[in-house]
Design a protein around this motif. Sequence first.
Motif, PDB file in Angstrom:
ATOM      1  N   GLU A   1       3.701  -1.148   3.868  1.00  0.00           N
ATOM      2  CA  GLU A   1       2.684  -0.038   4.034  1.00  0.00           C
ATOM      3  C   GLU A   1       3.970   1.235   3.822  1.00  0.00           C
ATOM      4  OE1 GLU A   1      -0.011   0.068   7.164  1.00  0.00           O
ATOM      5  OE2 GLU A   1      -0.001  -2.017   7.273  1.00  0.00           O
ATOM      6  N   LEU A   2       3.767   1.782   2.878  1.00  0.00           N
ATOM      7  CA  LEU A   2       4.669   2.965   2.370  1.00  0.00           C
ATOM      8  C   LEU A   2       3.873   4.247   2.420  1.00  0.00           C
ATOM      9  CD1 LEU A   2       6.291   1.715  -0.778  1.00  0.00           C
ATOM     10  CD2 LEU A   2       7.064   1.487   1.522  1.00  0.00           C
ATOM     11  N   SER A   3       4.479   5.301   2.858  1.00  0.00           N
ATOM     12  CA  SER A   3       3.750   6.716   2.808  1.00  0.00           C
ATOM     13  C   SER A   3       4.873   7.728   2.753  1.00  0.00           C
ATOM     14  CB  SER A   3       2.999   6.716   4.174  1.00  0.00           C
ATOM     15  OG  SER A   3       3.858   6.726   5.395  1.00  0.00           O
ATOM     16  N   LEU A   4       4.204   9.043   2.709  1.00  0.00           N
ATOM     17  CA  LEU A   4       5.027  10.480   2.605  1.00  0.00           C
ATOM     18  C   LEU A   4       4.237  11.275   3.022  1.00  0.00           C
ATOM     19  CD1 LEU A   4       5.411  11.396  -1.352  1.00  0.00           C
ATOM     20  CD2 LEU A   4       3.634   9.733  -0.456  1.00  0.00           C
ATOM     21  N   PRO A   5       4.780  12.300   3.527  1.00  0.00           N
ATOM     22  CA  PRO A   5       3.960  13.195   3.878  1.00  0.00           C
ATOM     23  C   PRO A   5       3.023  14.234   3.080  1.00  0.00           C
ATOM     24  CG  PRO A   5       6.331  13.501   4.624  1.00  0.00           C
ATOM     25  CD  PRO A   5       6.410  12.609   3.613  1.00  0.00           C
ATOM     26  N   PHE A   6       1.815  14.508   3.520  1.00  0.00           N
ATOM     27  CA  PHE A   6       0.980  15.478   2.573  1.00  0.00           C
ATOM     28  C   PHE A   6       1.707  16.784   2.465  1.00  0.00           C
ATOM     29  CE2 PHE A   6      -2.517  18.391   2.187  1.00  0.00           C
ATOM     30  CZ  PHE A   6      -3.077  17.779   1.298  1.00  0.00           C
ATOM     31  N   PRO A   7       1.526  17.331   1.363  1.00  0.00           N
ATOM     32  CA  PRO A   7       1.180  16.985   0.037  1.00  0.00           C
ATOM     33  C   PRO A   7       2.366  16.708  -0.702  1.00  0.00           C
ATOM     34  CG  PRO A   7       1.284  19.169   0.134  1.00  0.00           C
ATOM     35  CD  PRO A   7       1.944  18.908   1.600  1.00  0.00           C
ATOM     36  N   ASN A   8       3.471  16.033  -0.328  1.00  0.00           N
ATOM     37  CA  ASN A   8       4.644  15.623  -0.983  1.00  0.00           C
ATOM     38  C   ASN A   8       4.234  14.802  -2.110  1.00  0.00           C
ATOM     39  OD1 ASN A   8       7.260  14.336  -1.861  1.00  0.00           O
ATOM     40  ND2 ASN A   8       8.054  14.835   0.059  1.00  0.00           N
ATOM     41  N   VAL A   9       4.831  15.206  -3.240  1.00  0.00           N
ATOM     42  CA  VAL A   9       4.771  14.154  -4.368  1.00  0.00           C
ATOM     43  C   VAL A   9       5.852  13.592  -5.063  1.00  0.00           C
ATOM     44  CG1 VAL A   9       2.220  15.191  -4.941  1.00  0.00           C
ATOM     45  CG2 VAL A   9       4.402  16.318  -5.890  1.00  0.00           C
ATOM     46  N   GLU A  10       6.883  13.573  -4.344  1.00  0.00           N
ATOM     47  CA  GLU A  10       8.078  12.731  -4.895  1.00  0.00           C
ATOM     48  C   GLU A  10       7.849  11.215  -4.537  1.00  0.00           C
ATOM     49  OE1 GLU A  10      10.341  14.689  -6.312  1.00  0.00           O
ATOM     50  OE2 GLU A  10       9.056  16.349  -6.186  1.00  0.00           O
ATOM     51  N   PHE A  11       7.525  10.794  -5.653  1.00  0.00           N
ATOM     52  CA  PHE A  11       7.172   9.291  -5.420  1.00  0.00           C
ATOM     53  C   PHE A  11       8.602   8.300  -5.800  1.00  0.00           C
ATOM     54  CE2 PHE A  11       2.947  11.219  -6.441  1.00  0.00           C
ATOM     55  CZ  PHE A  11       2.589  11.134  -5.241  1.00  0.00           C
ATOM     56  N   GLN A  12       9.399   8.813  -6.452  1.00  0.00           N
ATOM     57  CA  GLN A  12      10.274   7.914  -7.506  1.00  0.00           C
ATOM     58  C   GLN A  12      10.829   6.781  -6.309  1.00  0.00           C
ATOM     59  OE1 GLN A  12      10.438   7.830 -10.799  1.00  0.00           O
ATOM     60  NE2 GLN A  12      11.348   5.839 -10.407  1.00  0.00           N
ATOM     61  N   ALA A  13      11.365   7.321  -5.171  1.00  0.00           N
ATOM     62  CA  ALA A  13      12.085   6.274  -4.365  1.00  0.00           C
ATOM     63  C   ALA A  13      11.105   5.144  -3.679  1.00  0.00           C
ATOM     64  CB  ALA A  13      12.626   7.183  -2.997  1.00  0.00           C
ATOM     65  N   LEU A  14       9.721   5.453  -3.630  1.00  0.00           N
ATOM     66  CA  LEU A  14       9.029   4.649  -3.211  1.00  0.00           C
ATOM     67  C   LEU A  14       8.384   3.624  -4.377  1.00  0.00           C
ATOM     68  CD1 LEU A  14       6.552   6.615  -0.946  1.00  0.00           C
ATOM     69  CD2 LEU A  14       8.438   5.138  -0.164  1.00  0.00           C
ATOM     70  N   LEU A  15       8.403   4.294  -5.418  1.00  0.00           N
ATOM     71  CA  LEU A  15       8.201   3.377  -6.758  1.00  0.00           C
ATOM     72  C   LEU A  15       9.222   2.604  -6.909  1.00  0.00           C
ATOM     73  CD1 LEU A  15       6.600   6.141  -9.015  1.00  0.00           C
ATOM     74  CD2 LEU A  15       5.506   4.323  -7.714  1.00  0.00           C
ATOM     75  N   THR A  16      10.453   2.921  -6.649  1.00  0.00           N
ATOM     76  CA  THR A  16      11.672   1.928  -6.721  1.00  0.00           C
ATOM     77  C   THR A  16      11.564   0.788  -5.873  1.00  0.00           C
ATOM     78  OG1 THR A  16      12.898   3.572  -7.680  1.00  0.00           O
ATOM     79  CG2 THR A  16      14.067   1.636  -6.658  1.00  0.00           C
TER      80      THR A  16
ATOM     81  N   THR B   1       0.844  -1.210  -0.027  1.00  0.00           N
ATOM     82  CA  THR B   1       0.092   0.117   0.056  1.00  0.00           C
ATOM     83  C   THR B   1       0.979   1.342   0.052  1.00  0.00           C
ATOM     84  OG1 THR B   1      -0.156   0.068   2.412  1.00  0.00           O
ATOM     85  CG2 THR B   1      -1.681  -1.050   1.269  1.00  0.00           C
ATOM     86  N   ILE B   2       0.370   2.369  -0.704  1.00  0.00           N
ATOM     87  CA  ILE B   2       1.280   3.596  -0.573  1.00  0.00           C
ATOM     88  C   ILE B   2       0.227   4.739  -0.505  1.00  0.00           C
ATOM     89  CG2 ILE B   2       1.287   3.480  -3.220  1.00  0.00           C
ATOM     90  CD1 ILE B   2       3.844   5.126  -3.065  1.00  0.00           C
ATOM     91  N   THR B   3       0.519   5.721   0.335  1.00  0.00           N
ATOM     92  CA  THR B   3      -0.471   6.831   0.434  1.00  0.00           C
ATOM     93  C   THR B   3       0.253   7.905   1.302  1.00  0.00           C
ATOM     94  OG1 THR B   3      -2.554   7.590   1.453  1.00  0.00           O
ATOM     95  CG2 THR B   3      -1.393   6.128   2.679  1.00  0.00           C
ATOM     96  N   TRP B   4      -0.389   9.118   1.262  1.00  0.00           N
ATOM     97  CA  TRP B   4       0.098  10.013   2.210  1.00  0.00           C
ATOM     98  C   TRP B   4      -0.226   9.760   3.588  1.00  0.00           C
ATOM     99  CZ3 TRP B   4      -3.180  13.727  -1.587  1.00  0.00           C
ATOM    100  CH2 TRP B   4      -2.179  14.404  -2.458  1.00  0.00           C
ATOM    101  N   HIS B   5       0.797  10.066   4.445  1.00  0.00           N
ATOM    102  CA  HIS B   5       0.718   9.953   5.933  1.00  0.00           C
ATOM    103  C   HIS B   5      -0.171  11.084   6.504  1.00  0.00           C
ATOM    104  CE1 HIS B   5       1.247   8.479   9.887  1.00  0.00           C
ATOM    105  NE2 HIS B   5       2.175   9.280   9.931  1.00  0.00           N
TER     106      HIS B   5
ATOM    107  N   ALA C   1      -6.735  10.578   6.160  1.00  0.00           N
ATOM    108  CA  ALA C   1      -7.576  10.221   4.970  1.00  0.00           C
ATOM    109  C   ALA C   1      -6.817   8.795   4.372  1.00  0.00           C
ATOM    110  CB  ALA C   1      -7.690  11.035   3.778  1.00  0.00           C
ATOM    111  N   GLY C   2      -5.594   9.149   4.017  1.00  0.00           N
ATOM    112  CA  GLY C   2      -4.712   7.980   3.558  1.00  0.00           C
ATOM    113  C   GLY C   2      -4.458   6.672   4.580  1.00  0.00           C
ATOM    114  N   ASP C   3      -4.102   7.157   5.766  1.00  0.00           N
ATOM    115  CA  ASP C   3      -3.910   5.984   6.827  1.00  0.00           C
ATOM    116  C   ASP C   3      -5.291   5.217   7.264  1.00  0.00           C
ATOM    117  OD1 ASP C   3      -1.311   7.003   7.314  1.00  0.00           O
ATOM    118  OD2 ASP C   3      -1.850   8.161   9.112  1.00  0.00           O
ATOM    119  N   GLU C   4      -6.155   5.840   7.139  1.00  0.00           N
ATOM    120  CA  GLU C   4      -7.493   5.257   7.192  1.00  0.00           C
ATOM    121  C   GLU C   4      -8.118   4.416   6.057  1.00  0.00           C
ATOM    122  OE1 GLU C   4     -10.004   8.103   8.929  1.00  0.00           O
ATOM    123  OE2 GLU C   4      -8.986   8.561  10.678  1.00  0.00           O
ATOM    124  N   SER C   5      -7.872   4.901   4.820  1.00  0.00           N
ATOM    125  CA  SER C   5      -8.212   4.049   3.677  1.00  0.00           C
ATOM    126  C   SER C   5      -7.551   2.824   3.634  1.00  0.00           C
ATOM    127  CB  SER C   5      -7.837   5.013   2.560  1.00  0.00           C
ATOM    128  OG  SER C   5      -8.237   4.422   1.455  1.00  0.00           O
TER     129      SER C   5
END
Length: 388
Positions: free
Chosen positions: A197-212, A168-172, A175-179
């Motif tokens: 369970e992967l997450s990053l702070p809202f509203p960060n959109v630097e996804f590359q490391a998590l996609l890797t 799973t991946i979401t903003w921390h 909304a994201g945690d409960e979803s």
Amino acid sequence: MNVIRSLLIAAAAAVLAAPPAAAQTAPKLKVGLMLPASGTYAALGTAIENGFKLYVAEQGGKLAGREVEFAQVDDESDPAKATDNVNKLLKRDSVDVLVGSVHSGVAMAMAKVAKDTGTPLIVPNAGAAAVTGSMCAPNIFRSSFSNWQPGYAMGEVVAAKGHKNVVTITWHYAAGDESVRGFKEAFEKAGGKVVKELSLPFPNVEFQALLTEIAATKPDAVYTFFAGGGAVKFVKDYAAAGLKKSIPLYAAGFLTDGTLEAQGADAEGLLTTLHYADDLGTPRDKAFRLAYAKAYKVQPDVYAVQGYDAAQMLAAGLTAVKGDLTRKPEFDSAIENAKIDSPRGAFTLSRSHNPVQDIYLRQVVGKENKLVGVASKALADPGQGCSM
């Protein structure tokens, strides 16, 4: 003398013929809209506002005989500013009713103030569990969903498709945690396992490391929660990383609602769960979509529906008390027991004031979230922590 007598009779007749003073001077109903007008959720706020105002316009600009006047604040999706913003509406603008917001952290701050002051609050988006859980109150209602609902429904879907290991991946944030929590509950109940369970702070959109990291983990599937501008970038980045072809992506429907134009072909075929779809085909939904498109020159999305239904809920309460908001117990009870004739399909409210509603499975086809079927029928949020 006869002239004076005639004048007195005429004056008395005029008084008797005049409409009652109360009918002439019914006070305006001041609705405080606290929605994002800037930032990643700005488009969502606009759609909610449009939907709410469309319903009011359909009623001739009045609800229960009271002309509706709006006061608005851009909440900037910033929980740190939320208490000050809601107090502006209450103290500066003297609103009668609060409507907001999109961001779960902002809505929780609004709920606290509403609970403390007794001001009616209708939440037209934010799905934070606490709003209809530990913070529930007779005067707090939701016209949208709980974060748990679409996540839980998708957990059942993904398990039924035979996937065993999911990342799973979401903003921390709430909304994201409960979803993710809702997804995990249903998926693991059915025998699956959330391996990371992967997450990053809202509203960060630097996804590359998590996609890797997802690529290295090689799960059977990925479940995600993103919305607004973040959803656009995540879908495009997921496809650009080559993951769409190898690891199926499933999501709460906010990933593709109001975002398909910008996501383009990268969203094609994605499966999501939500309480609305673009082609339900019912007479009620067709009429709504036609009216919305005529008024705003764009097609409505789930956010517009939630705004529209927030106005319907307010109208149900006001009609029951003939516009008199001092009759709070009757007003609250009327909304609680209402059956809302929504474009999404009729729904009722749970004991904690969250919609009990069908959650649909949708698939992106072109620029629409096409209906596949009902993922969960009349799904009710458990309302954990609500003492009503």
